[in-house]
Design a protein around this motif. Structure first.
Motif, short mmCIF file in Angstrom:
data_model
loop_
_atom_site.label_atom_id
_atom_site.label_comp_id
_atom_site.label_asym_id
_atom_site.label_seq_id
_atom_site.Cartn_x
_atom_site.Cartn_y
_atom_site.Cartn_z
N UNK A 271 0.84 -1.20 0.00
CA UNK A 271 0.00 0.00 0.00
C UNK A 271 0.87 1.25 0.00
N UNK A 272 1.97 1.20 0.76
CA UNK A 272 2.88 2.34 0.79
C UNK A 272 3.45 2.63 -0.60
N UNK A 273 3.85 1.59 -1.31
CA UNK A 273 4.40 1.78 -2.65
C UNK A 273 3.32 2.27 -3.60
N UNK A 274 2.13 1.70 -3.48
CA UNK A 274 0.98 2.11 -4.33
C UNK A 274 0.67 3.58 -4.11
N UNK A 275 0.71 4.01 -2.86
CA UNK A 275 0.48 5.42 -2.52
C UNK A 275 1.55 6.30 -3.16
N UNK A 276 2.81 5.87 -3.05
CA UNK A 276 3.92 6.66 -3.58
C UNK A 276 3.83 6.79 -5.10
N UNK A 277 3.39 5.74 -5.77
CA UNK A 277 3.25 5.79 -7.23
C UNK A 277 2.30 6.92 -7.61
N UNK A 278 1.19 7.02 -6.91
CA UNK A 278 0.23 8.08 -7.22
C UNK A 278 0.75 9.44 -6.79
N UNK A 279 1.46 9.47 -5.67
CA UNK A 279 2.00 10.75 -5.20
C UNK A 279 3.00 11.31 -6.22
N UNK B 226 -7.01 14.81 -7.61
CA UNK B 226 -8.32 14.44 -7.06
C UNK B 226 -9.06 13.54 -8.05
N UNK B 227 -8.94 13.86 -9.33
CA UNK B 227 -9.59 13.04 -10.36
C UNK B 227 -8.98 11.64 -10.39
N UNK B 228 -7.66 11.55 -10.22
CA UNK B 228 -6.99 10.25 -10.22
C UNK B 228 -7.37 9.44 -8.99
N UNK B 229 -7.50 10.13 -7.84
CA UNK B 229 -7.89 9.44 -6.62
C UNK B 229 -9.31 8.90 -6.73
N UNK B 230 -10.16 9.63 -7.45
CA UNK B 230 -11.56 9.22 -7.58
C UNK B 230 -11.78 8.21 -8.68
N UNK B 231 -10.73 7.91 -9.46
CA UNK B 231 -10.91 6.92 -10.52
C UNK B 231 -9.90 5.78 -10.38
N UNK B 232 -8.66 6.01 -10.82
CA UNK B 232 -7.67 4.93 -10.83
C UNK B 232 -7.35 4.40 -9.44
N UNK B 233 -7.12 5.32 -8.50
CA UNK B 233 -6.75 4.89 -7.15
C UNK B 233 -7.86 4.06 -6.52
N UNK B 234 -9.07 4.56 -6.67
CA UNK B 234 -10.24 3.88 -6.10
C UNK B 234 -10.34 2.45 -6.62
N UNK B 235 -10.15 2.28 -7.93
CA UNK B 235 -10.28 0.95 -8.52
C UNK B 235 -9.08 0.07 -8.20
N UNK B 236 -7.91 0.70 -8.07
CA UNK B 236 -6.72 -0.08 -7.73
C UNK B 236 -6.80 -0.69 -6.34
N UNK B 237 -7.66 -0.16 -5.50
CA UNK B 237 -7.81 -0.70 -4.15
C UNK B 237 -8.35 -2.13 -4.17
N UNK B 238 -8.94 -2.54 -5.29
CA UNK B 238 -9.45 -3.92 -5.39
C UNK B 238 -8.36 -4.94 -5.07
N UNK B 239 -7.12 -4.61 -5.47
CA UNK B 239 -6.03 -5.58 -5.33
C UNK B 239 -5.73 -5.91 -3.87
N UNK B 240 -6.06 -5.01 -2.97
CA UNK B 240 -5.75 -5.23 -1.55
C UNK B 240 -6.82 -6.09 -0.86
#
Lengths: 211, 476
Positions: B404-412, B424-438
């Motif tokens: 999760x830390x690495x995933x967060x850093x990638x978006x940061x 904000x747009x990326x958090x509401x789309x790609x990030x949100x969907x990427x959470x499925x993996x966890x």
């Protein structure tokens, strides 16, 4: 590790009763989750059951009207508000066409046409044709210069033509250079917005879908 | 009709390769993982054919796949002869039937049927699928290459730089039957759910395994995605199963799970490069927690995982002539506290019921997944007391935190200007969907935690009247 069991005397009917008790408790838990958690309520009521009802309604109407099985094109027409126009572009341009799409300012007041400005989106339907937006005239100069047809939307686009058409409908797709008279086009000469589904209490008019 | 032959071929390729690794897989594991491996192999064939300068079509791919199946025939046949006796309902009666499991199984299957019906009825409608994945798949099937003509005019869409597994899978089905390609989402969903259930069932009762499988299936956002032609659910299938089999290997030491984890992790980087965090986290927990030759095994794991990443990066650089790093900042600089605060607020929203921005909160998007999981982890920690938490699969918690830390850093590190989208747009789309993996590894940890297994044992004891100890060798 092997399974270790200690036998306790219990009859089959007791097992059945206990199984049913656990089953009812589980049903109660699942129902509680459905009622109290908005996400699960949405997933079950809207995504699952709501869509199933919609599909069942469509199929029932189709069978009642003795219509053939719906093709994918019919389903696109039902779900995408601008598909009738996209279909018109496909039927009235050759495979080698480069289609000039309208700029954002020509369509931003029409919710129906709000995807027409996006070449990456439109290319899905128009391939093997190419497409370029008026807004890309500076960034994609080569492709812009090769445009062969113009999408006339909300009356925009007639100034791109090198000739003057006799009639000027608000929606059309026309070649930039006047073409010699040939055999009639495959479809209607002007795009006709379909009225496949009559509006009724179930509101069959579908919004343009945006994820 | 041909599309079903194509799908069968995929399963046979995957099953053949799995039987080369071992003949001890259960039927559930074989069915779940064989699709993931088989479709990866087919897209790899496409890549090789394209790299050699040829065009692929359905005949070429069929012959290539058939060759693999023929090569694995002996092992497949031995597996069938050894395992066909396991295909039976066993002895049961209405009075001793596991009714809670029947209820849960019925709900899982009914919800699966409904979403599959929706998936197969409607055509592709999602903006990302139309703009990228399905478009690339159709054009790849038409032109028979990976670097399609759309790249020349920059019409390929944002997903053009993604590795080819997902749109290659769509292209594979387009080659065999144009209108049936959406079935690919259903097949990935089956692999996700069945793989999760198969692994959980090794350690917990059927009721608990089915309950958590139902929780996984009904994650609201994930469930919606089971009717969409998007790459997030397939990515979760690869990453989730890769993590689970890695945990099984760390627990049991069975080599086949290590090999499977290497393969699935490699394929998760063959579907999306931003899953690299999971590969790095996996390598770390191998180095820290495995017995035997830790560093060698971590090295093998990372090398096999990073190979597709390197191959695709080179292909992008030399053939497609674009750079993946073009979306990231050029230099780190000072911490952007505004960006950091915004991202943390979104994460808090996703883990709770608190709304932030225009996005629905986590309780709407993920149901109780994160809140219930964190609560049960807390109870588990209190139950075991701090010292004993180290005995209850701490590598899973470490894996989740590091990835999760690495995933967060990638978006940061994404440059908003180059990406042409605010964070904000990326958090509401790609990030949100990427959470499925966890979600799969998190639910697996909770399902197999000491507190939940104790509750499960009490339920089983009450239900059957028998005291049942923890199982670690279940094969069905």
């Amino acid at each position: 590790m092997a399974e270790v069991t200690k036998q306790k005397p219990i009859t089959d009917s007791q097992v059945l009763r206990r199984n049913l008790v656990v089953t009812f408790v589980l049903m109660f838990i699942l129902l509680a989750l459905y009622v109290t958690i908005p996400g699960y309520n949405y997933a079950i009521k809207d995504v699952a059951i709501g869509n199933k009802q919609r599909i069942d309604q469509i199929e029932t109407r189709r069978l009642n009207f003795n219509m053939p099985e719906l093709k994918m094109e019919d389903k696109f027409l039902f779900r995408l508000e601008d598909y009738w126009y996209i279909k018109f572009i496909v039927e009235n341009t050759p495979d080698s066409a480069v289609v000039l799409l309208p700029p954002l300012h020509a369509i931003d007041t029409s919710a129906e046409f709000n995807s027409l400005n996006d070449p990456e989106y439109m290319e899905y339907f128009l391939y093997p044709r190419l497409c370029v937006s008026e807004d890309q005239r500076e960034t994609k100069k080569d492709l812009y210069a090769r445009a062969t047809h113009v999408c006339i939307v909300n009356g925009w686009g007639y100034d791109k033509l090198k000739w003057s058409p006799k009639s000027r409908p608000t929606e059309d797709v026309l070649p930039i250079m006047e073409e010699p008279k040939k055999a009639p086009a495959k479809g209607p000469t002007s795009p006709i917005k379909p009225g496949f589904f009559l509006t009724d209490s179930t509101a069959n008019k579908s919004p343009n879908i945006k994820p | 009709m041909l599309v079903y032959v194509a799908i069968l071929m995929v399963y046979l390729i995957g099953a053949g390769l799995m039987t080369q690794i071992s003949r001890e897989w259960s039927w559930k594991e074989l069915i779940a993982f064989s699709f993931l491996i088989g479709i990866g192999v087919e897209t790899f064939f496409m890549f090789v054919i394209d790299s050699l300068g040829f065009h692929f079509n359905y005949i070429v791919l069929f012959v290539a796949g058939f060759s693999v199946v023929i090569g694995c025939y002996d092992r497949l046949y031995d597996y069938w002869m050894a395992k066909k006796k396991d295909i039976n309902l066993g002895s049961w009666s209405l009075s001793t039937l596991n009714y809670p499991a029947v209820l849960l199984g019925s709900v899982i299957l009914y919800m699966f049927y409904i979403i599959t019906q929706k998936n197969l009825f409607w055509p592709t409608l999602e903006h990302d699928a139309i703009g990228t994945f399905d478009k690339l798949g159709r054009v790849m099937a038409h032109e028979g290459v990976l670097k399609v003509s759309l790249f020349k005019y920059d019409l390929q869409g944002a997903g053009g730089i993604y590795p080819p597994l997902f749109h290659g899978a769509i292209a594979y089905l387009h080659l065999y039957g144009d209108m049936q390609h959406k079935i690919i989402t259903t097949l990935f969903f089956i692999s996700l759910l069945l793989g999760f259930y198969a692994i959980c069932r090794k350690y917990v009762s059927s009721i608990i395994a089915l309950f958590f499988t139902l929780l996984l299936e009904m994650v609201p956002e994930l469930y919606s995605h089971a009717a969409l032609l998007l790459g997030n659910l397939p990515t979760a299938a690869y990453v989730g199963n890769a993590a689970l089999v890695l945990f099984v290997w760390l627990q049991t030491g069975e080599r086949r799970y290590f090999i499977m984890s290497c393969i699935l992790t490699a394929l998760s980087l063959w579907i999306r490069n931003d899953t690299i965090g999971f590969a790095l986290a996996g390598g770390l927990i191998i180095a820290l927690f495995s017995t035997g030759k830790k560093w060698r095994e971590a090295g093998v794991y990372l090398a096999s995982a990073l190979l597709p990443f390197i191959i695709w990066t080179l292909y992008l650089k030399f053939k497609i002539q674009t750079n993946q790093s073009s979306r990231f900042v050029d230099h780190l600089g000072a911490i952007n506290s505004g960006k950091l605060t915004l991202m943390l607020n979104y994460i808090l929203s996703y883990f709770s019921w608190i709304q932030y921005g225009k996005m629905a909160p986590g309780i709407q998007l993920y149901g109780l997944t994160f809140m219930l999981s964190f609560l049960l982890i807390l109870i588990n920690v209190i139950y075991l007391r701090t010292k004993k938490i180290k005995d209850d699969k701490p590598y899973i918690l470490l894996f989740l935190m590091v990835s999760f830390g690495i995933y967060f850093m990638i978006f940061y590190l994404i440059d908003e200007t180059k990406q042409n989208a605010p964070i904000s747009s990326l958090m509401e789309s790609s990030f949100k969907r990427g959470m499925f993996c966890f979600i799969p590894p998190l639910l697996y940890y909770v399902a197999t935690s000491r507190v939940v297994t104790n509750i499960a044992n009490r339920i089983e004891k009450f239900r059957t009247g028998k005291e049942v100890a923890l199982r670690t060798d279940a094969t069905v």
